[in-house]
Design a protein around this motif. Structure first.
Motif, PDB file in Angstrom:
ATOM      1  N   VAL A 170       0.720  -1.228   0.029  1.00 36.93           N
ATOM      2  CA  VAL A 170      -0.052   0.098   0.111  1.00 36.93           C
ATOM      3  C   VAL A 170       0.787   1.377   0.021  1.00 36.93           C
ATOM      4  O   VAL A 170       1.838   1.290   0.699  1.00 36.93           O
ATOM      5  CB  VAL A 170      -0.959  -0.163   1.065  1.00 36.93           C
ATOM      6  N   GLY A 171       0.679   2.010  -0.913  1.00 39.23           N
ATOM      7  CA  GLY A 171       1.570   3.352  -1.210  1.00 39.23           C
ATOM      8  C   GLY A 171       2.541   3.272  -1.959  1.00 39.23           C
ATOM      9  O   GLY A 171       3.166   4.323  -2.298  1.00 39.23           O
ATOM     10  N   GLY A 172       2.854   1.970  -2.273  1.00 40.69           N
ATOM     11  CA  GLY A 172       3.897   1.772  -3.185  1.00 40.69           C
ATOM     12  C   GLY A 172       3.703   2.020  -4.737  1.00 40.69           C
ATOM     13  O   GLY A 172       2.122   2.214  -5.179  1.00 40.69           O
ATOM     14  N   ALA A 231       4.909   0.642   4.270  1.00 42.81           N
ATOM     15  CA  ALA A 231       5.862   1.102   5.379  1.00 42.81           C
ATOM     16  C   ALA A 231       5.195   1.871   6.409  1.00 42.81           C
ATOM     17  O   ALA A 231       4.253   2.572   6.299  1.00 42.81           O
ATOM     18  CB  ALA A 231       7.070   1.716   4.678  1.00 42.81           C
ATOM     19  N   ALA A 232       5.949   1.683   7.832  1.00 38.64           N
ATOM     20  CA  ALA A 232       5.327   2.449   8.854  1.00 38.64           C
ATOM     21  C   ALA A 232       5.788   3.754   8.737  1.00 38.64           C
ATOM     22  O   ALA A 232       6.847   4.001   8.227  1.00 38.64           O
ATOM     23  CB  ALA A 232       5.764   1.778   9.962  1.00 38.64           C
ATOM     24  N   PRO A 233       5.154   4.566   9.436  1.00 37.12           N
ATOM     25  CA  PRO A 233       5.596   5.982   9.432  1.00 37.12           C
ATOM     26  C   PRO A 233       6.591   6.180  10.446  1.00 37.12           C
ATOM     27  O   PRO A 233       6.682   5.243  11.437  1.00 37.12           O
ATOM     28  CB  PRO A 233       4.280   6.719   9.952  1.00 37.12           C
ATOM     29  N   GLY A 269       5.186  15.175  17.666  1.00 36.99           N
ATOM     30  CA  GLY A 269       6.399  15.268  16.871  1.00 36.99           C
ATOM     31  C   GLY A 269       5.876  15.236  15.463  1.00 36.99           C
ATOM     32  O   GLY A 269       4.718  15.444  15.104  1.00 36.99           O
ATOM     33  N   THR A 270       6.965  15.105  14.549  1.00 38.20           N
ATOM     34  CA  THR A 270       6.693  14.990  13.043  1.00 38.20           C
ATOM     35  C   THR A 270       6.917  13.462  12.435  1.00 38.20           C
ATOM     36  O   THR A 270       7.974  13.010  12.690  1.00 38.20           O
ATOM     37  CB  THR A 270       7.530  16.135  12.136  1.00 38.20           C
ATOM     38  N   TRP A 271       5.952  13.275  11.405  1.00 38.93           N
ATOM     39  CA  TRP A 271       6.213  11.931  11.040  1.00 38.93           C
ATOM     40  C   TRP A 271       6.121  11.926   9.495  1.00 38.93           C
ATOM     41  O   TRP A 271       5.576  12.684   8.829  1.00 38.93           O
ATOM     42  CB  TRP A 271       5.012  11.035  11.629  1.00 38.93           C
ATOM     43  N   THR A 272       6.678  10.718   8.762  1.00 40.16           N
ATOM     44  CA  THR A 272       6.491  10.589   7.377  1.00 40.16           C
ATOM     45  C   THR A 272       6.715   9.044   7.161  1.00 40.16           C
ATOM     46  O   THR A 272       7.512   8.429   7.820  1.00 40.16           O
ATOM     47  CB  THR A 272       7.745  11.452   6.566  1.00 40.16           C
ATOM     48  N   PRO A 273       5.652   8.477   6.393  1.00 41.63           N
ATOM     49  CA  PRO A 273       4.655   9.309   5.498  1.00 41.63           C
ATOM     50  C   PRO A 273       3.430   9.835   6.650  1.00 41.63           C
ATOM     51  O   PRO A 273       3.693   9.330   7.664  1.00 41.63           O
ATOM     52  CB  PRO A 273       4.059   8.338   4.558  1.00 41.63           C
ATOM     53  N   ALA A 274       2.708  10.752   6.125  1.00 45.65           N
ATOM     54  CA  ALA A 274       1.761  11.184   7.039  1.00 45.65           C
ATOM     55  C   ALA A 274       0.956  10.190   7.672  1.00 45.65           C
ATOM     56  O   ALA A 274       0.193   9.334   7.060  1.00 45.65           O
ATOM     57  CB  ALA A 274       1.132  12.467   6.593  1.00 45.65           C
ATOM     58  N   PRO A 275       0.797  10.152   9.178  1.00 48.25           N
ATOM     59  CA  PRO A 275       0.027   9.030   9.494  1.00 48.25           C
ATOM     60  C   PRO A 275      -1.582   9.543   9.441  1.00 48.25           C
ATOM     61  O   PRO A 275      -1.905  10.651   9.440  1.00 48.25           O
ATOM     62  CB  PRO A 275       0.243   9.091  10.992  1.00 48.25           C
ATOM     63  N   ARG A 277      -1.230   4.363   9.928  1.00 50.67           N
ATOM     64  CA  ARG A 277      -1.495   4.868   8.485  1.00 50.67           C
ATOM     65  C   ARG A 277      -2.406   3.696   7.736  1.00 50.67           C
ATOM     66  O   ARG A 277      -1.981   2.598   7.820  1.00 50.67           O
ATOM     67  CB  ARG A 277      -0.136   4.955   7.765  1.00 50.67           C
ATOM     68  N   THR A 278      -3.532   4.175   7.411  1.00 48.37           N
ATOM     69  CA  THR A 278      -4.551   3.314   6.721  1.00 48.37           C
ATOM     70  C   THR A 278      -3.643   2.293   5.629  1.00 48.37           C
ATOM     71  O   THR A 278      -3.060   2.843   4.498  1.00 48.37           O
ATOM     72  CB  THR A 278      -5.633   3.975   5.964  1.00 48.37           C
TER      73      THR A 278
END
Length: 359
Positions: free
Chosen positions: A194-196, A269-271, A294-300, A341-342
Motif C-alpha cells: 500500500v502506497g507503493g 511501510a510504517a510512518p 512530533g513530526t512523521w513521514t509518511p503522514a499518519p 496509517r491506513t
C-alpha cells in the motif's frame, strides 16, 4: 435516335438504370419542333452508357416542307455541385476478425460500401462514420472467416458504381508472445505494498502493437480509473491480488490482450518520526503535562498515546495531556506515541523521560 457515352474509370461498374424523362424533353425541345411531336424514353440502359430517347414526329407536320430531326444527348453522370470520386482504400494489411477500413474521395455517403472478395468469399462493410466534408469515411468489416492471403477490393458508391482498388492481404490476428511484466517500486519481499508505485511493461507482441492500453485489477475486478502504465497502490486493495491487463492495438488487426501474474498487496511501510515527540509542562503533582507528538513521514492517518510512570503504563492515561497525581510522585514520566496509517504498518516513538515528579 442518338446515344452519348462516358468513358469508364479504370474499374468495373455495377448496373445502374437511367431514363430520359419525356416531360423534360417536351419542356426543352417542344418549342423548336412541329406540333404533335411526341417523346418517349427507350428501354433502360446501364451506366456509364448514357440513356437515349426517341423523338416521334407527326406524319404530316403542318407547314413543314422538309424533314425535321432532333438530337438529344443525356449524360449518364450524377448531377451535383461536387464531382463524385473514390480515392484510396486502406489499410493494405488486415487481421482476421472485425476490422476498420478508411475510404477517401469526394461526396462520400453512408450508403457507400467496401467489398472484399475472392471467387469463393465475399465481405461487405457497414458504415461507422463519414467526415463532415464527406471526403473520408470509416467502415467496419467482419473478416473472421476470411481466407488468409490476398483479397480483391472495391468501393461501391451510393449511385451504384463499383470502383476497383488495390487488393488487401489478410493475416492472423494479433497474439501475445510474452505476457506483460509488472515491476514494483518499492519491492517488499516480492509483493506490492500500500502506497507503493507499480509499473507495467507492455510485453513483447507479434506483430508489434502500435499503441497499448492498461487496466489494473484487484482479485480480477477492474479498478476504476486505473488505466495508466503506472499505479500507486491504495489501501482499498490491501490483501488482494493485483494484476494488469495490457491490450495491444494495431490498425487493421484484432486487438490482443495479456494479463500479468498476480502480486499480493501487503501493508505499506510504517510512518517514522523525523522529529521525536516531547513533553512540556511542570513536573509536579497537580500540574498538567502536554504532549507534542512530533513530526512523521509518511503522514499518519491517526495517533494513539500511552503515558507511563517509571516504565509502567498509567491506566486510562491515553490522551494528549495528563494531570499528575500523588500516585506519580517521585516517578519519571514518559509517553509512547503510535502512528497509524491506513493500509500500512504502525510506527512507534517515545518521549524522553521527565525528571522525578515533585510533591
Amino acid at each position: 435516335m442518338l446515344h452519348s457515352a462516358r468513358s469508364r474509370e479504370r474499374s468495373r461498374h455495377s448496373p445502374r438504370t437511367a431514363l430520359l424523362v419525356p416531360a423534360l424533353l417536351t419542356a426543352l425541345l417542344g418549342p423548336m419542333l412541329p406540333a404533335g411531336t411526341a417523346f418517349a424514353a427507350t428501354a433502360p440502359v446501364t451506366a456509364p452508357v448514357a440513356a437515349s430517347a426517341t423523338v416521334g414526329l407527326p406524319e404530316n407536320p403542318a407547314g413543314a416542307s422538309t424533314a425535321v430531326s432532333a438530337t438529344v444527348t443525356g449524360a449518364a453522370t450524377v448531377c451535383g455541385p461536387e464531382e463524385r470520386t473514390v480515392g484510396t482504400l486502406g489499410p493494405a494489411v488486415l487481421g482476421r476478425g472485425k476490422v476498420i477500413m478508411t475510404v477517401t474521395g469526394a461526396a462520400l455517403r453512408d450508403t457507400d460500401r467496401v467489398r472484399l472478395y475472392t471467387q469463393d468469399y465475399r465481405a461487405e462493410s457497414t458504415t461507422v462514420s463519414v467526415s463532415p466534408d464527406r471526403r473520408s469515411m470509416r467502415v467496419a468489416l467482419d473478416l473472421t472467416g476470411a481466407p488468409p492471403g490476398n483479397l480483391h477490393a472495391s468501393v461501391i458508391t451510393h449511385y451504384g458504381w463499383e470502383y476497383q482498388r488495390s487488393g488487401v492481404t489478410v493475416v492472423a490476428a494479433l497474439r501475445a508472445t510474452a505476457v506483460p511484466v509488472v515491476s514494483v517500486v518499492p519491492v517488499v519481499s516480492g509483493s506490492s505494498v500500500v502506497g507503493g508505485k507499480v509499473t507495467a511493461s507492455a510485453g513483447v507482441w507479434s506483430p508489434a502493437g502500435e499503441t497499448y492500453a492498461y487496466q489494473w485489477r484487484a482479485n480480477g475486478a477492474a479498478i476504476a480509473g486505473a488505466t495508466a502504465s503506472s499505479y500507486v497502490v491504495p489501501a482499498s486493495v490491501l490483501g488482494k491480488k493485483l494484476t494488469v491487463t495490457v491490450t495491444a492495438h494495431r490498425t487493421g488487426h484484432l486487438s490482443g490482450t495479456a494479463t500479468s501474474a498476480g502480486l499480493t498487496v501487503a501493508k505499506g511501510a510504517a510512518p517514522k518520526a523525523t522529529k521525536a515527540p516531547v513533553l512540556t509542562g511542570t513536573v509536579k503533582v497537580g500540574r498538567t503535562l502536554t504532549l507534542n507528538r512530533g513530526t512523521w513521514t509518511p503522514a499518519p492517518t491517526s495517533y494513539a498515546y500511552q503515558w507511563y510512570a517509571n516504565g509502567r503504563a498509567v491506566a486510562g492515561a491515553t490522551r494528549g495531556t495528563f494531570t499528575l497525581t500523588k500516585a506519580q510522585r517521585g516517578t519519571k514520566i514518559t509517553v509512547r506515541v503510535t502512528a497509524h496509517r491506513t493500509g500500512g504498518l504502525s510506527g512507534v516513538a517515545w518521549t524522553r523521560a521527565t525528571g522525578a515528579v515533585a510533591g
